[in-house]
Design an enzyme around this catalytic site. Structure first.
Site, mmCIF file in Angstrom:
data_model
loop_
_atom_site.group_PDB
_atom_site.id
_atom_site.type_symbol
_atom_site.label_atom_id
_atom_site.label_comp_id
_atom_site.label_asym_id
_atom_site.label_seq_id
_atom_site.Cartn_x
_atom_site.Cartn_y
_atom_site.Cartn_z
ATOM 1 N N ASP A 28 0.810 -1.221 0.000
ATOM 2 C CA ASP A 28 0.000 0.000 0.000
ATOM 3 C C ASP A 28 0.843 1.271 0.000
ATOM 4 O O ASP A 28 0.388 2.327 0.423
ATOM 5 C CB ASP A 28 -0.939 0.008 1.206
ATOM 6 N N ARG A 37 11.727 4.363 -3.076
ATOM 7 C CA ARG A 37 12.305 3.023 -3.243
ATOM 8 C C ARG A 37 12.827 2.817 -4.659
ATOM 9 O O ARG A 37 13.872 2.200 -4.865
ATOM 10 C CB ARG A 37 11.271 1.958 -2.877
ATOM 11 N N LYS A 138 -6.995 -0.902 5.884
ATOM 12 C CA LYS A 138 -5.928 -0.640 6.857
ATOM 13 C C LYS A 138 -5.875 0.835 7.202
ATOM 14 O O LYS A 138 -6.087 1.697 6.345
ATOM 15 C CB LYS A 138 -4.576 -1.083 6.292
ATOM 16 N N GLU A 179 -4.147 -0.797 13.289
ATOM 17 C CA GLU A 179 -2.679 -0.752 13.367
ATOM 18 C C GLU A 179 -2.193 0.339 14.321
ATOM 19 O O GLU A 179 -1.930 1.473 13.913
ATOM 20 C CB GLU A 179 -2.081 -0.518 11.978
ATOM 21 N N GLU A 181 0.861 1.536 15.891
ATOM 22 C CA GLU A 181 2.302 1.314 15.781
ATOM 23 C C GLU A 181 3.074 2.197 16.751
ATOM 24 O O GLU A 181 3.083 3.421 16.625
ATOM 25 C CB GLU A 181 2.799 1.582 14.360
ATOM 26 N N SER A 263 6.414 -5.110 10.300
ATOM 27 C CA SER A 263 7.858 -5.383 10.401
ATOM 28 C C SER A 263 8.620 -4.216 11.010
ATOM 29 O O SER A 263 9.684 -4.403 11.601
ATOM 30 C CB SER A 263 8.438 -5.736 9.033
ATOM 31 N N GLY A 264 8.104 -2.999 10.855
ATOM 32 C CA GLY A 264 8.675 -1.850 11.543
ATOM 33 C C GLY A 264 10.121 -1.539 11.215
ATOM 34 O O GLY A 264 10.861 -1.044 12.059
ATOM 35 N N GLY A 265 10.554 -1.850 9.993
ATOM 36 C CA GLY A 265 11.926 -1.539 9.606
ATOM 37 C C GLY A 265 12.938 -2.606 9.965
ATOM 38 O O GLY A 265 14.144 -2.416 9.770
ATOM 39 N N SER A 293 1.945 -9.002 8.451
ATOM 40 C CA SER A 293 1.458 -8.090 7.427
ATOM 41 C C SER A 293 2.635 -7.178 7.103
ATOM 42 O O SER A 293 2.704 -6.042 7.556
ATOM 43 C CB SER A 293 0.245 -7.284 7.932
ATOM 44 N N ARG A 296 8.025 -3.769 3.637
ATOM 45 C CA ARG A 296 9.450 -3.769 3.301
ATOM 46 C C ARG A 296 10.107 -5.125 3.524
ATOM 47 O O ARG A 296 10.975 -5.544 2.742
ATOM 48 C CB ARG A 296 10.167 -2.711 4.144
#
Length: 350
Positions: A28, A37, A138, A179, A181, A263-265, A293, A296
């Site tokens: 997304d 990226r 989301k 979510e 975070e 994954s948070g980096g 989910s 990256r």
């Protein structure tokens, strides 16, 4: 309660998304994020390149063996394969449930803290996305840890926004991924992350209760409990898993069918190792499906391998990562000693 109209469908969709051994592909990324990226592989950020990249991801053979749902960006709904077929239809044919990001990004709240925007007009957008075949959504709420944060204001405002979003989604047929975070920014230790996350998750669950959200028809997408990225006190996979499970057991109702970690980096390998350890410790205990989910942590190697033209290499890299994380949800993953490169982006936004 309006949710009653969709209750059975919501519960069924949430359970399908939380199928044991499968996870969610978070694709997304906004136009800006995808452009950042692409710049790393010297690829121009054009509609055609974005469409080609998403097509490469979604047409990966056997992807549905490991992926139950895919979160899309609004533009993706118009994207097609080189043969002219909508990517949305490709997902459906593969028995991958189409999802959509519905928030509008972050705005400044106070003291460098943020509040997610997008509630204005959300009901109309959700109705449209449902008509286009999306069945889940989301919305990301962001909390920072520092000497001054998080404030009570930031915790409560983000919790209420997540709850309002969840209720609007359920009232119109979409399973909301909730979510909250807690960012990895900062030098805090793992205990501080656990303490703050406990407060944040509790506030979110309380807000969901107040808004009459159906817990059997949501999925949670939390951070894992880990030290801040600049912390001098590192933690093992086992410590991260234990603290994560401890925090979840103290805050999340058993009615929630699935917890799909962000994954948070983390590096691709660390994200898989931590997920595997969580499931290893929790094996046979329940009550939730504990899965992923990832964005990256699924796409980094794939993007490099694809490099704008090598579809087969990109798909092989993606399939490898989703398979490794599928194994991690079953506590069967073995550390690869491969790509341990951190994917952390400071103050990440999409």
């Amino acid at each position: 309660m309006r949710i009653g109209t969709f209750a059975k469908e919501l519960v069924s969709t949430a359970r399908q998304l939380a199928t044991p051994g499968k996870g969610i592909l978070a694709a997304d990324e906004s136009l800006t994020t995808l452009g950042n990226r692409f710049s790393k592989i010297n690829l121009e950020n054009t509609y055609e390149n974005r469409e080609a990249y998403r097509s490469m991801l979604f047409t990966t053979p056997s992807l549905s063996n490991y992926i139950s749902g895919a979160i899309q960006f609004d533009e993706t709904l118009k994207n097609k394969t080189p043969e002219g077929e909508l990517l949305q239809n490709i997902l459906k044919k593969s028995n991958i449930i189409p999802g959509i990001k519905v928030d509008k990004g972050l705005s400044l709240l106070s003291n460098d803290e943020t509040l997610t925007t997008g509630l204005d007009g959300l009901e109309d957008r959700v109705k449209y996305y449902y008509s286009q075949g999306c069945r889940f959504a989301k919305w990301r709420g962001v909390i920072k840890i520092s000497n001054k944060t998080p404030s009570t204001l930031a915790i409560e405002e983000n919790a209420n926004s997540l709850a309002k979003y969840a209720y609007i989604c359920q009232s119109n047929g979409l399973v909301p991924i909730v979510e909250p975070e807690v960012l990895a920014e900062g030098d805090h230790d793992i205990d501080t992350c656990a303490e703050v996350s406990t407060i944040v998750y509790s506030a979110v669950i309380n807000a969901l209760h107040k808004h009459s959200v159906l817990f059997e028809g949501i999925l949670l997408k939390p951070n894992m409990i880990a030290p801040g990225i600049k912390s001098q006190k590192k933690a093992s996979f086992q410590e991260i898993a234990q603290k994560t499970l401890e925090t979840l057991n103290r805050t999340i109702p058993p009615a929630v069918p699935g917890i799909m970690f962000l994954s948070g980096g983390q590096s691709e390998e660390d994200a898989s190792c931590n997920l595997n350890e969580i499931n290893q410790i929790n094996k046979g205990k329940g009550p939730w499906v504990l899965s992923f989910s990832y964005g990256r942590a699924l796409q980094a190697s794939s993007l490099k391998a694809w490099h704008g033209k090598n579809i087969k290499a990109g798909q092989e890299a993606l399939l490898h990562r989703v398979k490794m994380n599928s194994l991690a949800t079953l506590a069967k993953y073995q550390k690869e000693n491969g790509n341990g490169e951190s994917l952390h982006v400071s103050n990440y936004s999409y």
